[in-house]
Design a protein around this motif. Sequence first.
Motif, PDB file in Angstrom:
ATOM      1  N   HIS A   1      25.076 -12.710  24.191  1.00  0.00           N
ATOM      2  CA  HIS A   1      24.705 -11.319  24.510  1.00  0.00           C
ATOM      3  C   HIS A   1      23.888 -11.227  25.804  1.00  0.00           C
ATOM      4  O   HIS A   1      23.009 -10.366  25.927  1.00  0.00           O
TER       5      HIS A   1
ATOM      6  N   GLY B   1      24.754 -10.093  28.626  1.00  0.00           N
ATOM      7  CA  GLY B   1      24.969  -8.797  29.266  1.00  0.00           C
ATOM      8  C   GLY B   1      23.992  -7.736  28.793  1.00  0.00           C
ATOM      9  O   GLY B   1      23.617  -6.840  29.571  1.00  0.00           O
ATOM     10  N   GLU B   2      23.569  -7.811  27.525  1.00  0.00           N
ATOM     11  CA  GLU B   2      22.619  -6.830  27.014  1.00  0.00           C
ATOM     12  C   GLU B   2      21.290  -6.895  27.749  1.00  0.00           C
ATOM     13  O   GLU B   2      20.581  -5.892  27.846  1.00  0.00           O
TER      14      GLU B   2
ATOM     15  N   ARG C   1      23.962  -3.851  29.520  1.00  0.00           N
ATOM     16  CA  ARG C   1      25.385  -3.680  29.199  1.00  0.00           C
ATOM     17  C   ARG C   1      25.548  -3.739  27.683  1.00  0.00           C
ATOM     18  O   ARG C   1      25.401  -4.803  27.079  1.00  0.00           O
TER      19      ARG C   1
ATOM     20  N   VAL D   1      27.564  -3.173  24.086  1.00  0.00           N
ATOM     21  CA  VAL D   1      28.846  -3.119  23.375  1.00  0.00           C
ATOM     22  C   VAL D   1      28.570  -2.556  21.993  1.00  0.00           C
ATOM     23  O   VAL D   1      27.578  -2.907  21.349  1.00  0.00           O
TER      24      VAL D   1
ATOM     25  N   ARG E   1      28.220   0.817  21.189  1.00  0.00           N
ATOM     26  CA  ARG E   1      27.256   1.901  21.292  1.00  0.00           C
ATOM     27  C   ARG E   1      27.585   3.003  20.296  1.00  0.00           C
ATOM     28  O   ARG E   1      28.664   3.046  19.722  1.00  0.00           O
TER      29      ARG E   1
ATOM     30  N   ALA F   1      19.122  -1.674  35.006  1.00  0.00           N
ATOM     31  CA  ALA F   1      19.368  -2.186  33.665  1.00  0.00           C
ATOM     32  C   ALA F   1      18.793  -1.247  32.604  1.00  0.00           C
ATOM     33  O   ALA F   1      19.444  -0.950  31.594  1.00  0.00           O
TER      34      ALA F   1
ATOM     35  N   ARG G   1      20.863   1.974  32.421  1.00  0.00           N
ATOM     36  CA  ARG G   1      22.117   1.733  31.715  1.00  0.00           C
ATOM     37  C   ARG G   1      21.883   1.700  30.196  1.00  0.00           C
ATOM     38  O   ARG G   1      22.651   2.256  29.420  1.00  0.00           O
TER      39      ARG G   1
ATOM     40  N   ALA H   1      23.350   4.482  27.470  1.00  0.00           N
ATOM     41  CA  ALA H   1      24.238   4.038  26.401  1.00  0.00           C
ATOM     42  C   ALA H   1      23.738   4.488  25.028  1.00  0.00           C
ATOM     43  O   ALA H   1      24.511   4.969  24.205  1.00  0.00           O
TER      44      ALA H   1
END
Length: 431
Positions: A34, A36-37, A41, A43, A45, A116, A119, A123
């Motif tokens: 994870h 990207g989190e 970012r 996934v 959501r 970050a 984003r 989300a």
Amino acid sequence: MLRAIYRAAWWIVAPLAVLRLLIRSRRERGYREHIGERFGRVVGRLPEDDTALIWVHAVSVGETRAAQPLIEALIDARPDARILITHMTPSGRATGQQLYGDRVLRCYLPYDMPHAVRRFLRAWRPSLGLVMETEVWPTLIDECRRADVPLVLTNARMSERSYRRAAKFGNAARDVFGGFSRVLAQSPSDAERLTALGARNVAVLGNLKFDMSTPPELAARGHAWRAAIGTRPVWVAASTREGEEELVLQAFAALGLDDALLLLVPRHPQRFDEVAALVAKSGLRVERRSNWAPAATTPSVQLELPPLPQDVRVLLGDSMGEMGAFYAAADVAFIGGSLLPLGGQNLIEACAIGTPVLIGPHVFNFTQATRDAVAAGAAVQVKDPAELGRVLRELFDDRARRVAMGGAASAFAARHRGATERTVGVLTALM
């Protein structure tokens, strides 16, 4: 100017932070998942609807467990809302999964970089954000203010040492702390320091950790361990940190009881092998809890345990989420992080179970709780390993004193409960 320097520094630090994750993943694989989190970012959501989302940030294991009464109360108070828990460590995330399962959403909090954080906020679209205790991230606070997301510093604490450090930044610190919508402090001294740093709307609601309770099945597990251990003197060194196990073993030697058993529970799981090797090198026979007492497939089921061999002097707690069981199995608890200048760890869980507490001199992260526990007769503060060993011996030789300390510990924990109810009242009003 300081804000610009801080944000520029993150562009330098971020690649190094990812490299550090990969290095740490050699010992704890979860650090490479994870990633990207950590840059916002997300996934999985929420769907685009009007469901209220309450976001709670709990860094690691301790904060996640401390937040449990509050999260459970929020689930009950707002069944129409979803709960998102963010973490910074895989062990914290695993603890959240263990405690709440699919009842909550979870991800890592992004690094404190504007793109970050934006984003992340776009989300999840939280209706309310809660950060626990000492989590003060300047960019996160700025971006929540811009996005009109109320951000509350909950169960807030501010040690004298941290206050002096933050006060050096003057107006910059006041701008950061003034960005919280509310600050809910543990004690009047915490509230005074936070207010001096610029925090607004500060209220003293008490310490959420006093509302933590050990699940009955966990206490029963500890009692089963104790039955298999037998009548020998047992003490637990809980949440020990790097460099501290050597001092604990010195105290064990100073204790001078050949039949005593040490339950040694390192705070960080990636250190289990290292600590096992250290104990073995000292000449003491060590057994891993995972080898001697494997976990049942169902928490309520207690497996029949073989007696622990008498020549085992150290039982290594190489499991997660079982600290309450270790406290229940012990006659006396030593709270780690306090023999070295690391600030100490939470002593409240041991008190709530009724286990007498010993703690070292370095408790600047838990000053008020330690002071109150000592004043209540629930805890004794020691200055070094030699004194730790001496006081342990005194307690093992004086059962009446141990029983009195255990009763005082239970009463101390019970007397300070109620912060969760007060906190939920404030938070629901904000929503």
